[in-house]
Design an enzyme around this catalytic site. Sequence first.
Site, PDB file in Angstrom:
ATOM      1  N   LYS A 134      -8.879   4.076 -19.194  1.00  0.00           N
ATOM      2  CA  LYS A 134      -9.207   4.466 -20.572  1.00  0.00           C
ATOM      3  C   LYS A 134      -7.971   4.325 -21.466  1.00  0.00           C
ATOM      4  O   LYS A 134      -7.447   3.241 -21.570  1.00  0.00           O
ATOM      5  CB  LYS A 134      -9.788   5.878 -20.555  1.00  0.00           C
ATOM      6  N   TYR A 150     -16.911  15.053 -16.194  1.00  0.00           N
ATOM      7  CA  TYR A 150     -17.292  13.649 -16.015  1.00  0.00           C
ATOM      8  C   TYR A 150     -18.299  13.538 -14.857  1.00  0.00           C
ATOM      9  O   TYR A 150     -18.116  14.154 -13.796  1.00  0.00           O
ATOM     10  CB  TYR A 150     -16.018  12.855 -15.701  1.00  0.00           C
ATOM     11  N   ASP A 174      -8.068  16.986 -15.778  1.00  0.00           N
ATOM     12  CA  ASP A 174      -8.359  15.591 -16.087  1.00  0.00           C
ATOM     13  C   ASP A 174      -8.030  15.419 -17.576  1.00  0.00           C
ATOM     14  O   ASP A 174      -8.767  15.884 -18.443  1.00  0.00           O
ATOM     15  CB  ASP A 174      -9.834  15.299 -15.783  1.00  0.00           C
ATOM     16  N   ARG A 176       0.837  -1.206   0.000  1.00  0.00           N
ATOM     17  CA  ARG A 176       0.000   0.000   0.000  1.00  0.00           C
ATOM     18  C   ARG A 176       0.872   1.257   0.000  1.00  0.00           C
ATOM     19  O   ARG A 176       0.483   2.299  -0.507  1.00  0.00           O
ATOM     20  CB  ARG A 176      -0.982  -0.008   1.184  1.00  0.00           C
TER      21      ARG A 176
HETATM   22  C1  LIG Z   1     -13.765   7.217 -16.621  1.00  0.00           C
HETATM   23  C2  LIG Z   1     -13.388   8.599 -16.288  1.00  0.00           C
HETATM   24  C3  LIG Z   1     -13.076   8.966 -14.967  1.00  0.00           C
HETATM   25  C4  LIG Z   1     -13.174   7.996 -13.818  1.00  0.00           C
HETATM   26  O1  LIG Z   1     -12.235   6.977 -13.944  1.00  0.00           O
HETATM   27  P1  LIG Z   1     -12.437   5.504 -13.285  1.00  0.00           P
HETATM   28  O2  LIG Z   1     -11.197   4.794 -13.724  1.00  0.00           O
HETATM   29  O3  LIG Z   1     -13.690   4.945 -13.865  1.00  0.00           O
HETATM   30  O4  LIG Z   1     -12.532   5.698 -11.828  1.00  0.00           O
HETATM   31  C5  LIG Z   1     -12.677  10.272 -14.735  1.00  0.00           C
HETATM   32  N1  LIG Z   1     -12.607  11.171 -15.719  1.00  0.00           N
HETATM   33  C6  LIG Z   1     -12.911  10.871 -17.001  1.00  0.00           C
HETATM   34  C7  LIG Z   1     -12.813  11.919 -18.049  1.00  0.00           C
HETATM   35  C8  LIG Z   1     -13.312   9.583 -17.322  1.00  0.00           C
HETATM   36  O5  LIG Z   1     -13.628   9.287 -18.586  1.00  0.00           O
END
Ligand SMILES: *Cc1c(COP(=O)(O)O)cnc(C)c1O
Length: 373
Positions: A189, A92, A164, A39
């Site tokens: 992603k 998001y 992000d 961790r």
């Molecule tokens: C999917 C997504 C998230 C969240 O990510 P997780 O891996 O599902 O927790 C945050 N921001 C964007 C733009 C996303 O597409």
Amino acid sequence: MEIHPKITPIYQSSVFKFEDLNELEQYFGEPGSRYMYSRNGNPNSDELAAAVNRLEGGAGAVATGSGMAAIFAAFMAFCQAGDHVLCAADIYGGSSSLLNAELSRLGISVTYVPFEQLNDLTSFVQPTTRLLLVETLSNPLLRVVDLRQVAAECHRHELKLVVDNTFATPVLTRPLELGADISLHSVTKYIAGHSDVTAGVVVAADADVAARLKQISTFYGLTLSPMESWLAVRGLKTLRLRVREHSHNALAVATFLAQHAAVRAVYYPGLTTHSQHELAEAQGAGLFGGMLSILLADDAEVVNGFMRRSQRFPFAPSLAGVDSSMSYPLGTSHRYLTPEQQADLGISTGLVRLSVGIEPAEELLADLAQALA
Ligand SMILES: *Cc1c(COP(=O)(O)O)cnc(C)c1O
């Protein structure tokens, strides 16, 4: 026998051994020299963090158990009870849920800033405002945030800019170079890219912030497992190739759909008709990514027919895998907004989001043609 593997093996161990107290002292005295407990740090999650940190040009990074954990860590690095944050209205759904349902309970309040007003934050800033959260390319309408301008505006008000960068990836855009303080990803992603990992990463421009992120992820238990880290590192090796191909295919799909009679609008920054095409081109190194949204007739049966007929774009509410997919913002990511908020963001019954994969482009066009016929 000495073993010299070419790639990092999976250190599927929750804890590491010490020979004696000297080694324990070495662990605490020379940070990074040994591992103790996964961790707190593991070779695989550190490898992922270091690789993304290098791509983003950061001062340090932490791999997290999801993209949401990365966003949470970023808020915790800069905010405490009594603080206020700004968030782009085009965001998001999970990020707004985190702010509205959870951070609000911790005494962190939020104001959403409409896209058109991100360049002038004066009327939104309060004495306790700490940061602004934006996405490089917004979801689902693929609006492009001018990060250099927004970073300057944030710093004028002594706010941190958290970006992000999930949709753009560092192949298109490196937010820290444009002035952002944190760049983060849902590794789930494009970074991992194969729809088989849930993970995140948060990268800081400043080494002290990176150290805080490490502490926060250790104390809150946000860190990523060895196996998931290893899969993400493997995916990351082809990021550049994939993003080029995703972008190439998405431009072909967007161009095709823009001329189709059944499609009322196409949202893709690669089209010259997109209102921010030039900014997207300059900020995206000439690539526009694999995500686009289309507007069909505002009739659920039209959308259902399209979903059922398409073979290459299964309805699967995620994105960025090597295989194409589609999602439906009104029924998934933006489901819990009020009808007015949905309307303000342009999210209506006919809006479908496509994640264009790396299959042969002509096969994707043929599939979309028959699905829309
Ligand atoms: C999917 C997504 C998230 C969240 O990510 P997780 O891996 O599902 O927790 C945050 N921001 C964007 C733009 C996303 O597409």
